[in-house]
Design a protein around this motif. Structure first.
Motif, PDB file in Angstrom:
ATOM      1  N   PRO A 111      94.123 -90.357  23.186  1.00  0.00           N
ATOM      2  CA  PRO A 111      94.094 -91.908  23.364  1.00  0.00           C
ATOM      3  C   PRO A 111      92.739 -92.375  22.805  1.00  0.00           C
ATOM      4  N   ASN A 112      92.589 -93.592  21.957  1.00  0.00           N
ATOM      5  CA  ASN A 112      91.595 -94.013  21.602  1.00  0.00           C
ATOM      6  C   ASN A 112      90.615 -93.082  20.568  1.00  0.00           C
ATOM      7  N   ALA A 113      91.379 -92.059  19.948  1.00  0.00           N
ATOM      8  CA  ALA A 113      90.641 -91.328  19.027  1.00  0.00           C
ATOM      9  C   ALA A 113      90.506 -91.968  17.728  1.00  0.00           C
ATOM     10  N   GLY A 114      91.206 -93.359  17.381  1.00  0.00           N
ATOM     11  CA  GLY A 114      91.105 -93.915  16.237  1.00  0.00           C
ATOM     12  C   GLY A 114      92.425 -93.896  15.325  1.00  0.00           C
ATOM     13  N   LYS A 115      93.388 -93.451  15.913  1.00  0.00           N
ATOM     14  CA  LYS A 115      94.545 -93.168  14.922  1.00  0.00           C
ATOM     15  C   LYS A 115      95.159 -94.636  14.512  1.00  0.00           C
ATOM     16  N   SER A 116      95.199 -95.633  15.461  1.00  0.00           N
ATOM     17  CA  SER A 116      95.670 -96.737  14.899  1.00  0.00           C
ATOM     18  C   SER A 116      94.820 -97.416  13.852  1.00  0.00           C
ATOM     19  N   THR A 117      93.589 -97.313  14.091  1.00  0.00           N
ATOM     20  CA  THR A 117      92.597 -97.989  13.345  1.00  0.00           C
ATOM     21  C   THR A 117      92.869 -97.391  11.894  1.00  0.00           C
ATOM     22  N   LEU A 118      93.025 -96.061  11.936  1.00  0.00           N
ATOM     23  CA  LEU A 118      92.933 -95.314  10.728  1.00  0.00           C
ATOM     24  C   LEU A 118      94.052 -95.505   9.958  1.00  0.00           C
ATOM     25  N   ILE A 119      95.320 -95.634  10.612  1.00  0.00           N
ATOM     26  CA  ILE A 119      96.582 -95.855   9.862  1.00  0.00           C
ATOM     27  C   ILE A 119      96.646 -97.562   9.317  1.00  0.00           C
ATOM     28  N   SER A 120      95.894 -98.419   9.990  1.00  0.00           N
ATOM     29  CA  SER A 120      95.685 -99.563   9.429  1.00  0.00           C
ATOM     30  C   SER A 120      94.864 -99.763   8.298  1.00  0.00           C
ATOM     31  N   ARG A 121      93.690 -98.875   8.226  1.00  0.00           N
ATOM     32  CA  ARG A 121      92.859 -98.784   7.149  1.00  0.00           C
ATOM     33  C   ARG A 121      93.583 -98.360   5.662  1.00  0.00           C
ATOM     34  N   ILE A 122      94.086 -97.151   6.038  1.00  0.00           N
ATOM     35  CA  ILE A 122      94.612 -96.410   4.606  1.00  0.00           C
ATOM     36  C   ILE A 122      96.085 -97.104   4.411  1.00  0.00           C
ATOM     37  N   SER A 123      96.746 -97.610   5.247  1.00  0.00           N
ATOM     38  CA  SER A 123      98.203 -98.175   4.791  1.00  0.00           C
ATOM     39  C   SER A 123      98.514 -99.696   4.968  1.00  0.00           C
ATOM     40  N   ASN A 124      99.884 -99.837   4.868  1.00  0.00           N
ATOM     41  CA  ASN A 124     100.081-101.269   4.944  1.00  0.00           C
ATOM     42  C   ASN A 124     100.509-101.372   6.698  1.00  0.00           C
ATOM     43  N   ALA A 125     100.472-100.335   7.471  1.00  0.00           N
ATOM     44  CA  ALA A 125     100.875-100.387   9.006  1.00  0.00           C
ATOM     45  C   ALA A 125      99.724-101.466   9.606  1.00  0.00           C
ATOM     46  N   ARG A 126     100.576-102.458  10.382  1.00  0.00           N
ATOM     47  CA  ARG A 126      99.495-103.181  11.486  1.00  0.00           C
ATOM     48  C   ARG A 126      99.492-103.035  12.834  1.00  0.00           C
TER      49      ARG A 126
END
Length: 372
Positions: free
Chosen positions: A168-183
């Motif tokens: 948890p909090n490794a930055g997965k959500s931040t990464l997917i929001s940076r490289i893709s269209n996911a929010r």
């Protein structure tokens, strides 16, 4: 929309209509003979994979699906009407099990795939079928057959090329929001992600791949701790796992690196305990949040040495985007090579394969990283 990846439903197909017992009766036509028609077929229940649906939530509220019965046959050689079928639209990636036996029945792996969940009963025969030279006035007819009924368990495994893995909090959500269209939701506390998120990474007009982010894993996840174990199944269809490690709180000193290495090893062990096949998948190491350490290069080298990692490794900052571009280019090349291998296998199976040397180098570049 709420994400639901499991549901249990009952499907009941319709009964076939009964055959008719009738004789032709018209003025001036004695001994008209049998004219009983057949019964109609009962309605069947089908499932079809639809890429426009991404959750099983509809089946949480509509649990029983019953098709109509076929009409009975009538006199004057009139056959009963067949009942309409029911078609249930399910997300691509849905696996259908028999809830009573646990047997896997169907895997809806591609858009438009259609399967029969419960077949409708055949209609009965009217007495017109039983006439013969020695039985000119048959009274025989047959009833319609019962339709199938099943209790089914639906399990969704989302289809993605790359799966994000980490604490948890490794930055997965931040990464997917940076490289893709996911929010996805992003916050500075653990377990921000409560359900899987999918994002499409587009590297050109004609090239793209799909990334899946699941809730973070913690030690003991394979035994039910935390949330991530509930969604590990979604990583089983991925080609490559990106193992994100947060190194922002760990300086190059031995004790700090040891903590980060211990966390990374704990995640890998949870994979092994959960599913050996998932544990053996190609895994790339991604050291995240290097923008928050004083000496990123020293931290990277110290971690790789302590972890004894020999596979692909990337040092990035998901927040600022540093290092992410090279990562997605390399992922795209690897995914393209995997897809080409699949096409070759399909062509060979159909006898239409033609060797194409342009992809030889791409195939050679796929690095099956060690799993420990």
């Amino acid at each position: 929309m709420k994400f639901v990846d499991e549901a249990t439903i009952d499907v009941i197909a319709g009964k076939g209509g009964n055959g008719a017992h009738s004789f032709r009766r018209e003025k001036f036509i004695p001994k008209g003979g049998p004219d009983g028609g057949d019964g109609g077929r009962g309605g069947s229940v089908y499932a079809i994979a639809d890429r426009n649906i991404n959750t099983l939530i509809d089946f949480r509220y509509a649990r029983k699906h019953v098709a109509r019965n076929g009409e009975n046959g009538r006199g004057s050689d009139m056959y009963g009407a067949a009942a309409d079928d029911i078609t249930l639209r399910m997300p691509v990636g849905t696996i259908i099990y028999d809830a009573d036996t646990g047997e896997e029945l169907f895997d809806l792996s591609h858009h438009g795939q259609k399967v029969v969940l419960a077949a409708g009963g055949e209609g009965g025969l009217g007495n017109v079928h039983f006439k013969s030279s020695v039985n000119r006035a048959p009274k025989q007819w047959t009833p319609g057959k019962e339709g199938e009924s099943r209790r089914l368990r639906l399990e969704l495994k989302i289809l993605a090329d790359v799966g994000l893995l980490g604490m948890p909090n490794a930055g997965k959500s931040t990464l997917i929001s940076r490289i893709s269209n996911a929010r996805p939701k992003i916050a500075d506390y653990p377990f921000t992600t409560l359900h899987p998120n999918l994002g499409v990474v587009r590297t050109s007009e004609s090239r793209s791949f799909v990334v899946a982010d699941i809730p973070g894993l913690i030690e003991g996840a394979s035994e039910g701790a935390g949330l991530g174990h509930l969604f590990l199944r979604h990583l089983t269809r991925t080609r490559i796992l990106l193992h994100l490690v947060d190194v922002s709180s760990h300086d190059p000193e031995e004790d700090g690196i040891a903590r980060a290495v211990g966390e990374a090893q704990a995640i890998v062990e949870e994979l092994r305990l959960y599913d050996e096949a998932l544990y053996k998948k190609p895994r790339w190491l991604v050291l995240n949040k290097l923008d928050m350490v004083e000496n990123p290069e020293a931290t990277k080298k110290a971690f790789i040495k302590a972890y004894k990692w020999k596979g692909p490794v990337y040092a990035i900052s998901a927040l600022s985007g540093d290092g992410t571009q090279q990562l997605i280019w390399d992922l795209q090349d690897a995914i393209d090579a995997y897809r080409h291998e699949d096409n070759i296998a399909e062509d060979r199976a159909s006898g239409t394969h033609i060797e194409d040397p342009r992809f030889d180098q791409a195939r050679n570049n796929i690095d099956d990283a060690p799993s420990s």
